[in-house]
Design a protein around this motif. Structure first.
Motif, PDB file in Angstrom:
ATOM      1  N   PHE A  19      -2.820  -2.808   0.235  1.00 26.96           N
ATOM      2  CA  PHE A  19      -1.502  -2.928  -0.383  1.00 26.96           C
ATOM      3  C   PHE A  19      -1.246  -1.802  -1.381  1.00 26.96           C
ATOM      4  N   VAL A  20      -2.268  -1.361  -2.071  1.00 31.52           N
ATOM      5  CA  VAL A  20      -2.091  -0.258  -3.021  1.00 31.52           C
ATOM      6  C   VAL A  20      -1.799   1.046  -2.277  1.00 31.52           C
ATOM      7  N   LEU A  21      -2.402   1.246  -1.122  1.00 32.51           N
ATOM      8  CA  LEU A  21      -2.224   2.487  -0.373  1.00 32.51           C
ATOM      9  C   LEU A  21      -0.952   2.534   0.463  1.00 32.51           C
ATOM     10  N   LEU A  22      -0.277   1.412   0.657  1.00 34.75           N
ATOM     11  CA  LEU A  22       0.916   1.385   1.510  1.00 34.75           C
ATOM     12  C   LEU A  22       1.982   2.429   1.162  1.00 34.75           C
ATOM     13  N   PRO A  23       2.353   2.623  -0.087  1.00 33.74           N
ATOM     14  CA  PRO A  23       3.454   3.555  -0.346  1.00 33.74           C
ATOM     15  C   PRO A  23       3.082   5.041  -0.303  1.00 33.74           C
ATOM     16  N   ARG A  49       1.835   4.617   9.550  1.00 33.92           N
ATOM     17  CA  ARG A  49       0.615   4.652  10.357  1.00 33.92           C
ATOM     18  C   ARG A  49      -0.371   3.614   9.819  1.00 33.92           C
ATOM     19  N   PRO A  50      -0.319   2.380  10.322  1.00 34.18           N
ATOM     20  CA  PRO A  50      -1.186   1.325   9.791  1.00 34.18           C
ATOM     21  C   PRO A  50      -2.666   1.593  10.026  1.00 34.18           C
ATOM     22  N   GLY A  51      -3.004   2.289  11.107  1.00 34.99           N
ATOM     23  CA  GLY A  51      -4.412   2.599  11.367  1.00 34.99           C
ATOM     24  C   GLY A  51      -5.015   3.493  10.295  1.00 34.99           C
ATOM     25  N   LEU A  52      -4.266   4.485   9.887  1.00 32.85           N
ATOM     26  CA  LEU A  52      -4.729   5.387   8.838  1.00 32.85           C
ATOM     27  C   LEU A  52      -4.872   4.655   7.509  1.00 32.85           C
ATOM     28  N   ALA A  57      -8.261   2.276   3.426  1.00 31.07           N
ATOM     29  CA  ALA A  57      -8.565   1.066   2.665  1.00 31.07           C
ATOM     30  C   ALA A  57     -10.015   0.658   2.868  1.00 31.07           C
ATOM     31  N   ALA A  58     -10.535   0.837   4.072  1.00 33.81           N
ATOM     32  CA  ALA A  58     -11.935   0.488   4.345  1.00 33.81           C
ATOM     33  C   ALA A  58     -12.886   1.349   3.515  1.00 33.81           C
TER      34      ALA A  58
END
Length: 90
Positions: A19-23, A49-52, A57-58
């Motif tokens: 969630f922090v990386l979304l924007p 790009r949800p995969g990225l 996030a991982a």
């Protein structure tokens, strides 16, 4: 600490990191010069790009979880260190 606890902590940290990386790195159609679909919101992302995001996030969650487990093992920061006011505060 049991390995199942570490997995649960990792999953929670992963969700927060995602969630922090979304924007970050998202651009709109106007910014990319692409034509919008009729009825589309002006703020809709053009390059989502949800995969990225999941991969980033991982990695970030792995780092934070490793730091959490190392702190748990070594006791660098204990609950008593987090008391800033009240009894026992210096």
């Amino acid at each position: 600490m049991q390995w199942t606890s570490i997995v649960a902590i990792y999953a929670l940290v992963w969700v927060v990191c995602a969630f922090v990386l979304l924007p970050f790195g998202v651009r709109t159609h106007d910014e990319m010069g692409i034509e919008k679909v009729p009825g589309q919101a002006d703020s809709a992302p053009a390059n989502f790009r949800p995969g990225l995001i999941a991969i980033r996030a991982a990695g970030l969650a792995a780092i934070f979880t490793a730091l959490f487990v190392l702190n748990y093992i070594n006791g660098w920061i204990v609950p008593e260190d987090l008391i800033f006011f009240g009894p026992g505060a210096d």
